[in-house]
Design an enzyme around this catalytic site. Sequence first.
Site, PDB file in Angstrom:
ATOM      1  N   ASP A  15      61.659 -50.455  30.978  1.00  0.00           N
ATOM      2  CA  ASP A  15      62.927 -49.729  30.820  1.00  0.00           C
ATOM      3  C   ASP A  15      63.459 -49.880  29.401  1.00  0.00           C
ATOM      4  O   ASP A  15      63.667 -50.990  28.909  1.00  0.00           O
ATOM      5  CB  ASP A  15      63.964 -50.252  31.824  1.00  0.00           C
ATOM      6  CG  ASP A  15      63.528 -50.039  33.273  1.00  0.00           C
ATOM      7  OD1 ASP A  15      62.801 -49.051  33.534  1.00  0.00           O
ATOM      8  OD2 ASP A  15      63.905 -50.848  34.138  1.00  0.00           O
ATOM      9  N   ASP A  54      57.492 -53.933  27.668  1.00  0.00           N
ATOM     10  CA  ASP A  54      58.571 -53.832  28.635  1.00  0.00           C
ATOM     11  C   ASP A  54      58.607 -52.370  29.087  1.00  0.00           C
ATOM     12  O   ASP A  54      58.058 -51.494  28.413  1.00  0.00           O
ATOM     13  CB  ASP A  54      59.875 -54.256  27.957  1.00  0.00           C
ATOM     14  CG  ASP A  54      61.081 -54.027  28.842  1.00  0.00           C
ATOM     15  OD1 ASP A  54      61.020 -54.392  30.037  1.00  0.00           O
ATOM     16  OD2 ASP A  54      62.086 -53.477  28.341  1.00  0.00           O
ATOM     17  N   HIS A  73      62.814 -60.245  41.681  1.00  0.00           N
ATOM     18  CA  HIS A  73      63.823 -61.220  42.111  1.00  0.00           C
ATOM     19  C   HIS A  73      65.186 -60.986  41.490  1.00  0.00           C
ATOM     20  O   HIS A  73      65.324 -60.305  40.479  1.00  0.00           O
ATOM     21  CB  HIS A  73      63.333 -62.641  41.780  1.00  0.00           C
ATOM     22  CG  HIS A  73      61.981 -62.936  42.339  1.00  0.00           C
ATOM     23  ND1 HIS A  73      60.873 -63.157  41.556  1.00  0.00           N
ATOM     24  CD2 HIS A  73      61.570 -63.010  43.631  1.00  0.00           C
ATOM     25  CE1 HIS A  73      59.819 -63.374  42.335  1.00  0.00           C
ATOM     26  NE2 HIS A  73      60.220 -63.282  43.588  1.00  0.00           N
ATOM     27  N   THR A 133      57.851 -56.190  33.487  1.00  0.00           N
ATOM     28  CA  THR A 133      59.175 -55.597  33.692  1.00  0.00           C
ATOM     29  C   THR A 133      59.989 -56.348  34.739  1.00  0.00           C
ATOM     30  O   THR A 133      59.478 -56.650  35.830  1.00  0.00           O
ATOM     31  CB  THR A 133      59.021 -54.087  34.045  1.00  0.00           C
ATOM     32  OG1 THR A 133      60.304 -53.519  34.308  1.00  0.00           O
ATOM     33  CG2 THR A 133      58.138 -53.844  35.251  1.00  0.00           C
ATOM     34  N   CYS A 155      59.332 -65.872  37.200  1.00  0.00           N
ATOM     35  CA  CYS A 155      58.759 -64.689  36.551  1.00  0.00           C
ATOM     36  C   CYS A 155      59.782 -63.860  35.785  1.00  0.00           C
ATOM     37  O   CYS A 155      59.409 -63.109  34.878  1.00  0.00           O
ATOM     38  CB  CYS A 155      57.972 -63.834  37.546  1.00  0.00           C
ATOM     39  SG  CYS A 155      58.693 -63.503  39.139  1.00  0.00           S
ATOM     40  N   LYS A 176      61.921 -62.469  33.102  1.00  0.00           N
ATOM     41  CA  LYS A 176      62.093 -62.711  31.668  1.00  0.00           C
ATOM     42  C   LYS A 176      63.536 -63.122  31.415  1.00  0.00           C
ATOM     43  O   LYS A 176      64.412 -62.561  32.051  1.00  0.00           O
ATOM     44  CB  LYS A 176      61.757 -61.443  30.875  1.00  0.00           C
ATOM     45  CG  LYS A 176      60.298 -61.001  30.967  1.00  0.00           C
ATOM     46  CD  LYS A 176      60.061 -59.661  30.278  1.00  0.00           C
ATOM     47  CE  LYS A 176      60.648 -58.494  31.036  1.00  0.00           C
ATOM     48  NZ  LYS A 176      60.338 -57.171  30.450  1.00  0.00           N
TER      49      LYS A 176
HETATM   50 MG   LIG Z   1      64.041 -53.125  28.714  1.00  0.00          MG
HETATM   51 ZN   LIG Z   2      60.785 -63.199  39.541  1.00  0.00          ZN
END
Ligand SMILES: [Mg+2]
Ligand SMILES: [Zn+2]
EC number: 3.1.3.-
Length: 185
Positions: free
Chosen positions: A8, A6, A90, A49, A98, A100
């Site tokens: 951030d 990931d 998105h 991410t 997509c 997560k």
């Molecule tokens: Mg994170």
């Molecule tokens: Zn997405």
Amino acid sequence: MLIILDRDGVINQYDGNYICSADEWQPIPGSVEAVARLCNAGHRIAIATNQSGIARGYYDTDALDTMHEKLERLVEAEGGCIDFIAYCPHHPDDHCHCRKPLTGLLDQIRRHFHLDSLEGAIMVGDSRKDLEAAHSGKCQPILVRTGNGLDTERHLDARPIPGARVAIYNNLSEFTDALLSAEGW
Ligand SMILES: [Mg+2]
Ligand SMILES: [Zn+2]
């Protein structure tokens, strides 16, 4: 081994506010070096991410590209490289495949590396979404205590992810120490 990170709260500092520019994108101490150490040990690095700030209009894909150029430049200066960055632009209400905890980004990564499965890969995150995506995508989930990590750890104790065995490290650098010193990973 393929190691999916990931962004951030794992590589760069994250306090819950959106990172909107390369200037705001600041690495967690030791994280860039950790990525390079993983590369130098022969591992491949991909990033998965969520970047809903794009759909929210907080920044655009050019700004995101600039952040990622900064990240790649810093990693390359330490002798490493990032193989692939998959991001979800998105909004949660877009119901894409997509974002997560869904596995669309992991599918993109799997296809990029021409793999049939991500079994045996590791995914490192600071949020429950990362751990759930990792588990659904057949990656070994690793939690770090940077970014959202402490909160995530607290909630995970109360509400574990069924069937997932989550290993926890203080930060990406400590995870890297453990991986590079462990036999049998
Ligand atoms: Mg994170
Ligand atoms: Zn997405």
